[in-house]
Design a protein around this motif. Structure first.
Motif, PDB file in Angstrom:
ATOM      1  N   PHE A 209      65.117  61.577  10.112  1.00 35.05           N
ATOM      2  CA  PHE A 209      63.978  62.250   9.497  1.00 35.05           C
ATOM      3  C   PHE A 209      62.785  62.257  10.443  1.00 35.05           C
ATOM      4  O   PHE A 209      62.049  63.252  10.517  1.00 35.05           O
ATOM      5  CB  PHE A 209      63.603  61.551   8.193  1.00 35.05           C
ATOM      6  CG  PHE A 209      62.524  62.258   7.421  1.00 35.05           C
ATOM      7  CD1 PHE A 209      62.823  63.375   6.661  1.00 35.05           C
ATOM      8  CD2 PHE A 209      61.222  61.814   7.461  1.00 35.05           C
ATOM      9  CE1 PHE A 209      61.831  64.030   5.950  1.00 35.05           C
ATOM     10  CE2 PHE A 209      60.220  62.459   6.756  1.00 35.05           C
ATOM     11  CZ  PHE A 209      60.536  63.571   6.001  1.00 35.05           C
ATOM     12  N   THR A 213      61.125  65.707  11.670  1.00 41.06           N
ATOM     13  CA  THR A 213      59.719  65.998  11.406  1.00 41.06           C
ATOM     14  C   THR A 213      58.962  66.316  12.688  1.00 41.06           C
ATOM     15  O   THR A 213      58.160  67.253  12.740  1.00 41.06           O
ATOM     16  CB  THR A 213      59.057  64.807  10.688  1.00 41.06           C
ATOM     17  OG1 THR A 213      59.792  64.501   9.502  1.00 41.06           O
ATOM     18  CG2 THR A 213      57.620  65.125  10.326  1.00 41.06           C
ATOM     19  N   PHE A 486      60.137  56.137   4.739  1.00 44.42           N
ATOM     20  CA  PHE A 486      60.914  57.376   4.663  1.00 44.42           C
ATOM     21  C   PHE A 486      60.492  58.199   3.449  1.00 44.42           C
ATOM     22  O   PHE A 486      60.248  59.409   3.547  1.00 44.42           O
ATOM     23  CB  PHE A 486      62.403  57.051   4.601  1.00 44.42           C
ATOM     24  CG  PHE A 486      63.270  58.223   4.228  1.00 44.42           C
ATOM     25  CD1 PHE A 486      63.551  59.199   5.160  1.00 44.42           C
ATOM     26  CD2 PHE A 486      63.789  58.338   2.954  1.00 44.42           C
ATOM     27  CE1 PHE A 486      64.342  60.290   4.814  1.00 44.42           C
ATOM     28  CE2 PHE A 486      64.578  59.410   2.596  1.00 44.42           C
ATOM     29  CZ  PHE A 486      64.868  60.390   3.533  1.00 44.42           C
ATOM     30  N   LEU A 490      58.456  61.793   3.409  1.00 40.36           N
ATOM     31  CA  LEU A 490      59.030  62.915   2.669  1.00 40.36           C
ATOM     32  C   LEU A 490      57.988  63.536   1.746  1.00 40.36           C
ATOM     33  O   LEU A 490      57.870  64.765   1.662  1.00 40.36           O
ATOM     34  CB  LEU A 490      60.244  62.422   1.870  1.00 40.36           C
ATOM     35  CG  LEU A 490      61.098  63.494   1.192  1.00 40.36           C
ATOM     36  CD1 LEU A 490      61.743  64.392   2.237  1.00 40.36           C
ATOM     37  CD2 LEU A 490      62.165  62.839   0.324  1.00 40.36           C
TER      38      LEU A 490
END
Length: 577
Positions: A209, A213, A486, A490
């Motif tokens: 992630f 990103t 995380f 998000l």
């Protein structure tokens, strides 16, 4: 009968237990010579502590039986002296511990407080005053907001407000709350269902992630944010690779925590769910209050639409900043108090398992309710004190995060990196305080001490026992933190995409994007940390209990101890019994 007296001496040991383990702990697995009815059976070990398979020397090589006849070794064993280093002596099964004899004994009876009193009263009163102040600010601003509801729109679109947050932002935060709740609960359930794969899953998802990103921000030509996330991705990958050798030990501790959570008289999953719901409810309250502050007191920009709420005066940017700072600080303190209260409740439950599960009567009756009662009465001020320190540090880190994103949005890469470095320094300070808090609250939960004495005594005892090195090699805490980050990222990413697609008029030039993303990050982080608090609290309490009395792990929980020794043989050298 001599052996009965020796068993009593064993259970009354506090320090210098290594010698006793050589005499008696070893004898539990290899009964001494003589008829069992006079030795091994009299001590009550035959049914409760069956000998493990294989010769005992394989698991406890550092504890060989002493030279000479066992009886002579027992008779020469001195009684350990009282240790003046601790203001409260290390426990027999636990300090002030009374082993339950039947199912009727409660948590309060088992872990008695010598002199019950309310500790750190000033912190508790200050917390109550801050909460009441938050209620007053929320009520006042929501009242002003409701008077001009139509001006701020009734949904995503249709707002006449082009200078501050409006109903569009409230809907954004509603989506953030739903994402935070759903992903956090799913993450908690994943820890329950896929315990072995949980550590790997967290590390891989977090690294993937972070990379994704960073690539997305660079693709959108947001160079500052892209570089910052790229650095974060590199750091995450490096940490995960360095953690791989320690993953088996973390898996064993996590499995043990989840096994305990499924036991009778333990309500870990229920506490996590209730805590998560309360966290989401407060986050919703906080989000609406934050939007209402901007609506009620943000002055209109020159040449723009006037704010009808400011007709009678009282609006200024300074007032908005002051109120936002206050509600953010109050929000941090309240959520930290909620997490630490949950932590203390779970610490009481896991402490009951460690000291009582292997004794007659087992875990005390209503351990969860008893720990909750102590956390909200005698220990209320101590929990408020520890939460206050973390709230102040988090406020500073939140300010750095907003400044960093603002610099990145303006294209100032150097400024963004500088604020990122400052945020990392504050993050290290936050980690240190949180690390101390975790073990102090375990002490507070079981023995009702004030915050500072509990922190000093617990840390000193962990250092003396060698548990601090064991804690440093356990990855569960960093893994749970990584999982919370995380979820937070998000939520922040969703906030950014929402603002990009809906394009609210108040956010021309992405004026409010850094602020909204920072608060979305905060909401996701706090919700997930609240959900995961019971897992971390359980493992931390096991470590603290092992520092108080490591013999209990070896004698009352031999299967757990054998698994720890199997994946982490160095534990036999670290723990000083």
């Amino acid at each position: 009968m001599a052996h009965q007296g020796q068993a009593a001496d064993y259970y009354s040991s506090q320090n210098n237990g290594g010698g006793q383990y050589q005499q008696q702990g070893y004898q539990q697995y290899a009964p001494p010579p003589g008829p069992p009815s006079q030795t091994y059976q009299q001590q009550g070990y035959q049914q409760q502590y069956p000998p493990p398979p294989g010769p005992p020397q394989q698991s406890y090589q550092q504890y060989p039986p002493p030279a000479g006849p066992p009886e002579q070794g027992h008779q020469q064993q001195p009684q350990p002296p009282q240790d003046p280093k601790y203001s409260q002596q290390p426990p027999t099964y636990g300090a002030n511990f009374v082993p339950p004899q039947d199912d009727k004994q409660s948590f309060q009876d088992t872990f008695k407080i010598q002199k019950p009193k309310f500790n750190d009263v000033w912190a508790g009163l200050l917390f109550i005053a801050t909460f009441l102040g938050f209620v007053a600010v929320s009520g006042l601003t929501l009242s002003r907001y409701s008077r001009y509801h139509k001006f701020n729109g009734g949904g995503i679109y249709g707002s006449s407000n082009d200078f501050s947050l409006d109903t569009n932002t409230i809907i954004l935060f509603v989506f953030v709350l739903c994402i935070g709740f759903a992903v956090s609960w799913a993450y908690f359930l994943a820890a329950r269902a896929f315990t072995k794969q949980f550590v790997w899953l967290t590390g891989i998802l977090n690294c993937a992630f972070a990379v994704g990103t960073a690539v997305y921000y660079l693709y959108r030509h947001l160079w500052g944010a892209g570089i910052v996330f790229a650095l974060f991705a590199v750091f995450s990958i490096f940490c995960f690779i360095s953690w791989i050798p320690r993953i088996p030990f973390a898996v064993v501790m996590l499995q043990q925590a989840m096994d305990i959570a499924r036991m009778r008289r333990v309500h870990v999953f229920l506490v996590s769910l209730i805590g998560g719901i309360l966290s989401v409810a407060f986050a919703a309250w906080f989000s609406i209050t934050l939007v209402a502050i901007y609506v009620a007191y943000e002055p209109s920009s020159s040449g723009g639409t006037s704010n009808p709420s400011c007709t009678n005066g009282g609006c200024s940017s300074g007032r908005v900043i002051g109120l936002v700072v206050f509600v953010t600080f109050a929000g941090y303190w309240i959520t930290e108090w909620l997490k630490n209260t949950i932590y203390s409740v779970i610490a009481g439950v896991y402490g009951s398992w460690y000291f009582c599960a292997g004794k007659p009567g087992g875990i005390p009756k209503a351990a969860t309710a008893g720990a909750l009662k102590r956390a909200t009465t005698y220990s209320f001020g101590s929990i408020s004190f520890g939460s206050l320190i973390v709230a102040i540090i988090n406020m500073l880190r939140q300010g750095c995060s907003i400044a960093q994103q603002q610099e990145a949005a303006d294209g100032n890469i150097v400024g963004a990196i500088m604020f990122c470095i400052l945020g990392c320094i504050i993050g290290i300070l936050d980690w240190l305080v949180t690390f101390i808090n975790r073990y102090a609250f375990s002490h507070i939960a079981l023995y009702g001490k004030a915050y500072i004495p509990a922190a000093k005594d617990t840390w000193k005892m962990m250092k003396d026992r060698g548990i601090d090195a064991l804690v440093n090699d356990c990855l569960v805490g960093p893994v749970l933190t990584m999982g919370s980050v995380f979820v937070a990222y998000l939520c922040a990413l969703f906030a950014y995409l929402y603002l990009e697609f809906t394009k609210p008029s108040y956010n021309d030039g992405r004026t409010f994007t850094p602020v909204i993303m920072a608060f979305a990050f905060l909401i996701g982080l706090q919700i997930c940390q609240t959900f995961l608090t019971p897992i971390g609290a359980g493992i931390d309490t096991i470590f603290v209990a092992m520092a108080w009395d490591p013999q209990v792990a070896m004698t009352d929980h031999p299967e757990f101890w054998e698994r720890v020794v199997h994946v982490y043989p160095h534990v036999q050298d670290l723990i000083h019994v």
